[in-house]
Design a protein around this motif. Structure first.
Motif, PDB file in Angstrom:
ATOM      1  N   ILE A  18     -26.915 104.549  91.798  1.00 58.24           N
ATOM      2  CA  ILE A  18     -25.921 105.360  93.241  1.00 58.24           C
ATOM      3  C   ILE A  18     -24.806 105.643  92.491  1.00 58.24           C
ATOM      4  O   ILE A  18     -23.895 106.331  92.523  1.00 58.24           O
ATOM      5  N   ILE A  19     -23.985 104.307  92.623  1.00 59.81           N
ATOM      6  CA  ILE A  19     -22.958 104.089  91.423  1.00 59.81           C
ATOM      7  C   ILE A  19     -22.783 104.354  90.409  1.00 59.81           C
ATOM      8  O   ILE A  19     -22.068 105.149  89.910  1.00 59.81           O
ATOM      9  N   LYS A  20     -24.080 104.450  89.359  1.00 61.72           N
ATOM     10  CA  LYS A  20     -24.474 104.618  88.226  1.00 61.72           C
ATOM     11  C   LYS A  20     -23.917 106.540  87.760  1.00 61.72           C
ATOM     12  O   LYS A  20     -23.479 106.739  86.999  1.00 61.72           O
ATOM     13  N   TYR A  21     -24.195 106.618  88.953  1.00 62.66           N
ATOM     14  CA  TYR A  21     -25.135 108.185  88.362  1.00 62.66           C
ATOM     15  C   TYR A  21     -23.782 109.304  89.307  1.00 62.66           C
ATOM     16  O   TYR A  21     -23.697 110.643  89.416  1.00 62.66           O
ATOM     17  N   GLY A  22     -23.015 108.229  90.309  1.00 62.87           N
ATOM     18  CA  GLY A  22     -21.611 108.865  90.694  1.00 62.87           C
ATOM     19  C   GLY A  22     -22.154 109.707  92.203  1.00 62.87           C
ATOM     20  O   GLY A  22     -21.036 110.603  92.609  1.00 62.87           O
ATOM     21  N   ASN A  23     -23.634 109.664  92.801  1.00 66.80           N
ATOM     22  CA  ASN A  23     -23.745 110.375  94.157  1.00 66.80           C
ATOM     23  C   ASN A  23     -22.847 110.036  94.763  1.00 66.80           C
ATOM     24  O   ASN A  23     -22.455 108.474  95.105  1.00 66.80           O
ATOM     25  N   LYS A  24     -23.187 110.233  95.827  1.00 67.40           N
ATOM     26  CA  LYS A  24     -22.223 109.894  97.361  1.00 67.40           C
ATOM     27  C   LYS A  24     -22.759 109.067  98.009  1.00 67.40           C
ATOM     28  O   LYS A  24     -24.485 109.245  98.205  1.00 67.40           O
ATOM     29  N   PRO A  25     -22.484 107.846  98.283  1.00 65.29           N
ATOM     30  CA  PRO A  25     -22.821 106.202  98.552  1.00 65.29           C
ATOM     31  C   PRO A  25     -23.573 107.132 100.198  1.00 65.29           C
ATOM     32  O   PRO A  25     -22.773 108.013 100.859  1.00 65.29           O
ATOM     33  N   GLU A  26     -24.982 106.425 100.816  1.00 64.77           N
ATOM     34  CA  GLU A  26     -25.364 106.757 101.994  1.00 64.77           C
ATOM     35  C   GLU A  26     -24.920 106.139 103.373  1.00 64.77           C
ATOM     36  O   GLU A  26     -24.134 104.881 103.025  1.00 64.77           O
ATOM     37  N   THR A  27     -25.090 106.334 104.075  1.00 65.70           N
ATOM     38  CA  THR A  27     -24.378 105.494 104.934  1.00 65.70           C
ATOM     39  C   THR A  27     -25.334 104.368 105.495  1.00 65.70           C
ATOM     40  O   THR A  27     -26.425 104.680 105.581  1.00 65.70           O
ATOM     41  N   LEU A  28     -25.011 103.868 106.266  1.00 62.49           N
ATOM     42  CA  LEU A  28     -26.711 102.621 106.946  1.00 62.49           C
ATOM     43  C   LEU A  28     -27.038 103.760 107.409  1.00 62.49           C
ATOM     44  O   LEU A  28     -28.660 103.009 107.715  1.00 62.49           O
ATOM     45  N   GLU A  29     -27.183 104.588 108.302  1.00 66.88           N
ATOM     46  CA  GLU A  29     -27.318 105.229 109.424  1.00 66.88           C
ATOM     47  C   GLU A  29     -28.806 106.131 108.530  1.00 66.88           C
ATOM     48  O   GLU A  29     -30.440 105.845 108.889  1.00 66.88           O
ATOM     49  N   GLU A  30     -28.192 106.688 107.258  1.00 63.51           N
ATOM     50  CA  GLU A  30     -28.602 107.639 106.624  1.00 63.51           C
ATOM     51  C   GLU A  30     -30.134 106.682 105.218  1.00 63.51           C
ATOM     52  O   GLU A  30     -30.976 107.210 105.590  1.00 63.51           O
ATOM     53  N   MET A  31     -29.461 105.744 105.598  1.00 67.73           N
ATOM     54  CA  MET A  31     -30.903 104.862 104.664  1.00 67.73           C
ATOM     55  C   MET A  31     -31.555 103.949 105.541  1.00 67.73           C
ATOM     56  O   MET A  31     -32.836 104.281 104.919  1.00 67.73           O
ATOM     57  N   ILE A  32     -31.411 103.910 107.122  1.00 64.48           N
ATOM     58  CA  ILE A  32     -32.306 103.024 107.606  1.00 64.48           C
ATOM     59  C   ILE A  32     -33.260 105.251 107.907  1.00 64.48           C
ATOM     60  O   ILE A  32     -34.522 104.515 108.059  1.00 64.48           O
ATOM     61  N   ILE A  33     -32.859 105.921 108.199  1.00 64.45           N
ATOM     62  CA  ILE A  33     -33.829 106.504 108.082  1.00 64.45           C
ATOM     63  C   ILE A  33     -34.520 107.347 106.950  1.00 64.45           C
ATOM     64  O   ILE A  33     -35.619 107.356 107.081  1.00 64.45           O
ATOM     65  N   ARG A  34     -34.106 107.178 105.704  1.00 62.24           N
ATOM     66  CA  ARG A  34     -34.865 107.343 104.265  1.00 62.24           C
ATOM     67  C   ARG A  34     -35.128 106.426 104.365  1.00 62.24           C
ATOM     68  O   ARG A  34     -36.962 106.934 104.506  1.00 62.24           O
ATOM     69  N   TYR A  35     -35.808 105.196 104.739  1.00 63.78           N
ATOM     70  CA  TYR A  35     -36.777 104.076 104.946  1.00 63.78           C
ATOM     71  C   TYR A  35     -37.846 104.076 106.109  1.00 63.78           C
ATOM     72  O   TYR A  35     -39.066 104.264 105.605  1.00 63.78           O
TER      73      TYR A  35
END
Length: 469
Positions: free
Chosen positions: A15-32
């Protein structure tokens, strides 16, 4: 699939390398959760086969040449319980007898056994059965309202681990999701806090039914300092035993069912009609049943029959081949083998258990690591002055053995090995400490009886001396 999956650290770095917008905690949980849901069918299929629900029971009914389902055609779905037998054999072989904990101070072991409780061995048996069916199962240590340490089994379907490393040895965080009162509850655990959510319309909202708006510690007085979910893995790949022999079981069930259907149809004859003046075959069957006769169009007409024969001998050979493959690929001990009728002993018996030992040893190594981690919570909660890594964990394999030979070997070892070692390996002894205590009690009673006899003998001698004077 593990071990090729990226770790959470690698995901953050990308995420840091490619400059994407960081996920929120909730977005990460849903993705997992969405990624985990794709794996659930693999968890469920092993459990379904264990519960006698193989693929064949869900196969669509067979159709005729016109593509229509014939309700009169036999459609038996015979199933076998190979998978359940193989799983039960392995798990009972490994933990059919209680685990044994050893430490220099027996009082520590007594405290550990008391803390685990009488139901721990039964719970361990259930957890290992689940991991054999699904590839992995989880135990959650928690402190109840009375301040007691308890252990809760978390099914693999509900468990979403976030690993720090490719080897899946250390957790970064843990997500658990489950349905309760028609709501999808979601928990996010880290080393200190728990976030409670409700999954609603594709997003997470705070679970306000718990009467708090922010994070909560692991228990009312604090947190463990580690994520309290312990993985019980079936093997390195975290895969079900079923996939070692699933195709063989499916082929066996199908051939067994086809054979049954052929037997049901074997009493019927195939009619070969020549110059039959009717084109409706159902009319032909009715005339044959009602009148016992049919009409043909000319002198060359007639009816011949072909009898259906079931290839029993070839079917038996095919089923026997599949059975042997299931036993081989399932790394099982075939107790129906004629090799057991000759009461094998010694090296011959060990040879018959070779494959089962290989399979059980893999599970034993994973289970030992998990139980060691579980002991950390016991020691931490009860404030025992011991390092959990110093507790030795032993499995008492539940193996068929030549008891007479074992007794003879124990007797011949007296004087060569220590008395305790001989007792520990005697086939009649299941609990070494209990047996040593019984022996000590018997020795005390024996010494007391000998003392009473000697005391009585001394009194008798004194009495005789007095009489002689």
């Amino acid at each position: 699939m593990y071990p090729s999956e990226p770790t959470q650290t690698e995901i953050f770095n990308n995420i840091i390398k490619y400059g994407n917008k960081p996920e929120t905690l909730e977005e990460m949980i849903i993705r997992y959760i969405k990624e985990h849901q794709k794996k659930i069918p693999n968890f469920e299929i092993g459990q379904k086969y264990y519960d006698q629900e193989p693929d064949i029971v869900r196969d669509p009914p067979s159709k005729d040449a016109t593509g229509q389902v014939d309700p009169l055609k036999p459609d038996d779905r015979l199933i076998t319980n190979f998978h359940a037998n193989l799983v039960d054999q392995k798990v009972s072989y490994l933990v059919g007898k209680p685990l044994e904990f050893k430490y220099l101070d027996n009082k520590v072991i007594e405290q550990i056994n008391l803390a685990l409780g009488s139901r721990f061995d039964d719970k361990l048996h259930s957890v290992l059965t689940g991991s054999s069916n699904k590839g992995i199962e989880w135990i959650h240590p928690y402190i109840d309202e009375e301040g007691e340490l308890k252990f809760f089994r978390v099914p693999a379907e509900q468990a979403v681990p976030i690993w720090k490393d490719r080897e899946h040895e250390e957790l970064e965080a843990f997500i658990r999701f489950y349905k309760l009162d028609n709501e999808m509850k979601v928990e996010y655990w880290d080393e200190t806090f728990i976030n409670y959510y409700v999954y609603d319309n594709g997003s997470l909202i705070k679970d306000y039914s718990r009467n708090f708006n922010d994070k909560q510690t692991h228990f009312s007085t604090g947190s463990w300092g580690r994520i309290p979910f312990i993985p019980f893995k079936n093997n390195d790949a975290e895969r079900s035993d079923l996939f070692m022999y699933k195709t063989q079981i499916d082929a066996y069930n199908r051939r067994l069912s086809d054979t049954s259907n052929m037997f049901k149809e074997s009493n019927e004859l195939i009619y070969v009609l020549t110059n039959y003046d009717e084109t409706d075959l159902s009319e032909f069957k009715r005339n044959l049943r009602h009148y016992g006769a049919i009409k043909v169009s000319n002198i060359d007409g007639g009816v011949d029959t072909i009898e259906i024969k079931v290839p029993v001998e070839n079917t038996e050979k095919y089923l026997k081949m599949l059975y042997d493959n299931i036993m081989l690929f399932g790394q099982a001990v075939d107790f129906s083998s004629d090799k057991f009728s000759s009461a094998p002993s010694g090296v011959a018996l060990e040879f018959l258990y070779t494959n089962l030992n290989l399979k059980a040893d893999k599970l034993a190594r994973k289970t030992k690591v998990a139980v060691q981690e579980l002991l950390w919570y016991v020691i931490e909660h009860h404030n025992l002055k011991v390092d959990y890594k110093d507790i030795d964990i032993s499995f008492n394999y539940n193996k068929v053995a030549n008891t007479e030979l074992q007794v003879q070997m124990a007797q011949s070892s007296m004087g060569v090995l220590s008395h305790e070692t001989v007792i520990e390996n005697h086939p009649f002894v299941e609990d070494l400490e209990a047996e040593l205590q019984r022996l000590e009690k018997e020795q005390i009673e024996l010494n007391k009886q000998v003392g009473d006899i000697e005391e009585g003998s001394d009194e008798q001698e004194e009495s005789e001396d007095r009489k002689s004077r």
